[in-house]
Design an enzyme around this catalytic site. Structure first.
Site, mmCIF file in Angstrom:
data_model
loop_
_atom_site.group_PDB
_atom_site.id
_atom_site.type_symbol
_atom_site.label_atom_id
_atom_site.label_comp_id
_atom_site.label_asym_id
_atom_site.label_seq_id
_atom_site.Cartn_x
_atom_site.Cartn_y
_atom_site.Cartn_z
ATOM 1 N N SER A 37 -9.929 -0.906 6.631
ATOM 2 C CA SER A 37 -9.345 -0.751 5.291
ATOM 3 C C SER A 37 -8.573 -1.934 4.734
ATOM 4 C CB SER A 37 -8.437 0.472 5.260
ATOM 5 O OG SER A 37 -9.226 1.627 5.133
ATOM 6 N N LYS B 253 0.857 -1.191 0.000
ATOM 7 C CA LYS B 253 0.000 0.000 0.000
ATOM 8 C C LYS B 253 0.892 1.239 0.000
ATOM 9 C CE LYS B 253 -4.026 1.847 2.547
ATOM 10 N NZ LYS B 253 -4.914 1.641 3.713
ATOM 11 N N SER C 243 -9.804 1.506 2.434
ATOM 12 C CA SER C 243 -8.958 2.285 1.566
ATOM 13 C C SER C 243 -7.869 1.509 0.845
ATOM 14 C CB SER C 243 -8.294 3.391 2.398
ATOM 15 O OG SER C 243 -7.431 2.829 3.364
HETATM 16 N N1 GLN Z 1 -13.264 3.722 5.760
HETATM 17 C C1 GLN Z 1 -12.669 4.143 6.992
HETATM 18 C C2 GLN Z 1 -12.318 5.615 6.921
HETATM 19 O O1 GLN Z 1 -12.559 6.165 5.933
HETATM 20 C C3 GLN Z 1 -11.492 3.282 7.325
HETATM 21 C C4 GLN Z 1 -10.239 3.680 6.702
HETATM 22 C C5 GLN Z 1 -9.077 2.831 7.100
HETATM 23 O O2 GLN Z 1 -9.212 1.790 7.731
HETATM 24 N N2 GLN Z 1 -7.902 3.321 6.742
HETATM 25 O O3 GLN Z 1 -11.826 6.190 7.841
#
Ligand code: GLN
Length: 449
Positions: free
Chosen positions: A147, A48, A123
């Site tokens: 994410s 990532k 994400s």
């Molecule tokens: N969807 C969640 C957010 O937008 C989780 C993001 C994540 O785990 N990095 O904060």
């Protein structure tokens, strides 16, 4: 493989072709000279793009970091290299890991390899798609509120959020430091276990790192589930699409048939999980993202004085979702509102811990859907609240630091993959993987891209 489909999937922000070839040649040399090349010798790994890689651009899918090359490797990157893995590229994400679809990437979205008209989740959507498309058998992501698990679910691969502190966060670009945790994506449970064994364990460079080694996860995988006490979290079956819920019930029935004790368990505080998460995560983000000032990293926009340079850099460098989060977080922490918002959200965290402790008093593991729906179409969740709701089932584990993982289990609506979530108590990875391995062994076949 990457060349054949990357143009339509867009899993990567950067493909490290030359470096990968060099690293692979080094492995060949090690093998030729009789040295042990490591447990992941020659295995391609996608990272990532919020994990620092020395001399390799790391962008967080944000304009504000454009052109920045980290001067050091994240601990997980060092450990992968020491195990013989070969980094093939940096994967796309929602900007600064804020989102659930990769639609918030400054470099355009990633497409779900199972259906290019749908999102891969987020994400870490690029990492999930890279594994699902066969670009790399292993990828790393970060999980702050789901994410890793949510995109794993939407792309039909395995995704693991380890216990907070089990994997070093050194070199992971911070979003919400009390939630952030790095973990693997893989095609199967065994590969995910091996990868976690490689990247986990104490690191003195991360003050929140747990001073112990990762347990031997691979050895328990085939132990079965007879006598296991499995709880189906009642609150996490509400408001979930029918196709997803029915898959979770199928899994529960399989546990019963295999001799596990399955029942419903109530964890009432999860009802407030999303609200608490969306106060604490932006609060921490507003502090963590203060460092992007146009001086120390990446891009700089012009301004008549330092203050104006600083604000115009941030206005043009950050996307709308990041700006919204920084503003929300700053508000939640401001004098007069701190107790009402941030303070209250921290109390929900304690309540959630208590409710899960009560559930684990008579259960070994808990089950739920990973995502409330299968992968959705681009643009379908343009209202922020509908996007935030994607995280309902995943945020509780982040609030309390417990491990959780998503295992693909057949398909749902539109023939898209469904993921089942296994949650375990802190440092309960061994049992979690054993449970996951059972689900995997029972999963209906199908749904390859
Ligand atoms: N969807 C969640 C957010 O937008 C989780 C993001 C994540 O785990 N990095 O904060």
């Amino acid at each position: 493989m990457i060349e054949s489909r990357e143009s339509e999937v867009h899993a990567f922000n950067l493909i490290a072709r030359e470096k990968a070839i060099e690293a692979a040649a080094e492995i060949d040399k090690a093998v030729a000279s009789g040295r042990d090349p490591g447990p992941l010798a020659g295995v391609p790994v996608a990272l990532k793009d919020n994990l620092c890689t020395r001399g390799l651009a790391t962008t967080c899918s944000s304009r504000i970091l454009e052109g920045w090359e980290p001067p050091y490797d994240a601990t997980v990157v060092e450990r992968l290299a020491a195990a013989g893995a070969v980094v093939v590229g940096k994967t796309n994400l929602d900007e600064f890991a804020m989102g659930s679809s990769t639609e918030h990437s400054a470099f355009g979205p990633t497409h779900n390899p199972h259906d290019l008209t749908r999102v891969p989740g987020g994400s870490s959507g690029g990492s999930a798609a890279a594994v699902a498309a066969g670009f790399a058998p292993i990828a790393l992501g970060s999980d702050t509120g789901g994410s890793i698990r949510q995109p794993a679910s939407l792309c039909g691969v395995v995704g693991v959020k380890p216990t907070y502190g089990l994997v070093s966060r050194y070199g992971l670009i911070a979003f919400a430091s009390s939630f952030d945790q790095i973990g693997p994506f893989a095609n199967d449970v065994a590969d995910a276990a091996l990868t976690l064994e490689v990247i986990g364990g104490h690191d003195p460079l991360d003050s929140t790192s747990i001073p112990s080694q990762v347990p031997d996860l691979a050895k328990n995988l085939d132990r079965g589930v007879e006598g296991l006490r499995v709880g189906l979290v009642r609150e996490l079956l509400e408001g979930i699409d029918e196709d997803v819920v029915s898959r979770v019930h199928e899994v529960a029935d399989l546990f019963s048939s295999a001799g596990a004790e399955v029942d419903f368990v109530s964890v009432p505080a999860v009802e407030y999980g999303l609200t608490a998460y969306y106060l604490i995560a932006p609060a921490e983000a507003s502090s963590n993202l203060a460092r992007y000032d146009g001086v120390r990293y990446g891009m700089r926009a012009e301004g008549a004085d330092v203050k104006l340079m600083n604000s115009s850099t941030r206005r043009s460098g950050f996307g709308d979702e990041v700006i919204a989060r920084v503003m929300l977080g700053t508000f939640a922490l401001s004098a007069g509102y701190y107790d009402a918002y941030y303070g209250k959200a921290q109390k929900v965290r304690t309540l959630t811990r208590r409710d899960f402790d009560a559930a684990y008093a008579n259960h070994d593991v808990l089950l739920s859907p990973t995502s409330p729906s299968v992968a959705f179409k681009f643009g379908e969740r343009s209202d922020p609240m509908s996007m935030y709701r994607c995280d309902t089932c995943t945020v509780p584990s982040n609030l309390i630091g417990d491990p959780a993982m998503s295992i693909p289990f057949g398909t749902g609506a539109y023939d898209m993959p469904v993921g089942v979530q296994v949650m375990a108590p802190q440092l309960g990875e061994s049992l979690m993987f054993q449970t996951a391995s059972f689900i995997e062994s029972q999963a209906p076949v199908g749904g390859t891209p």
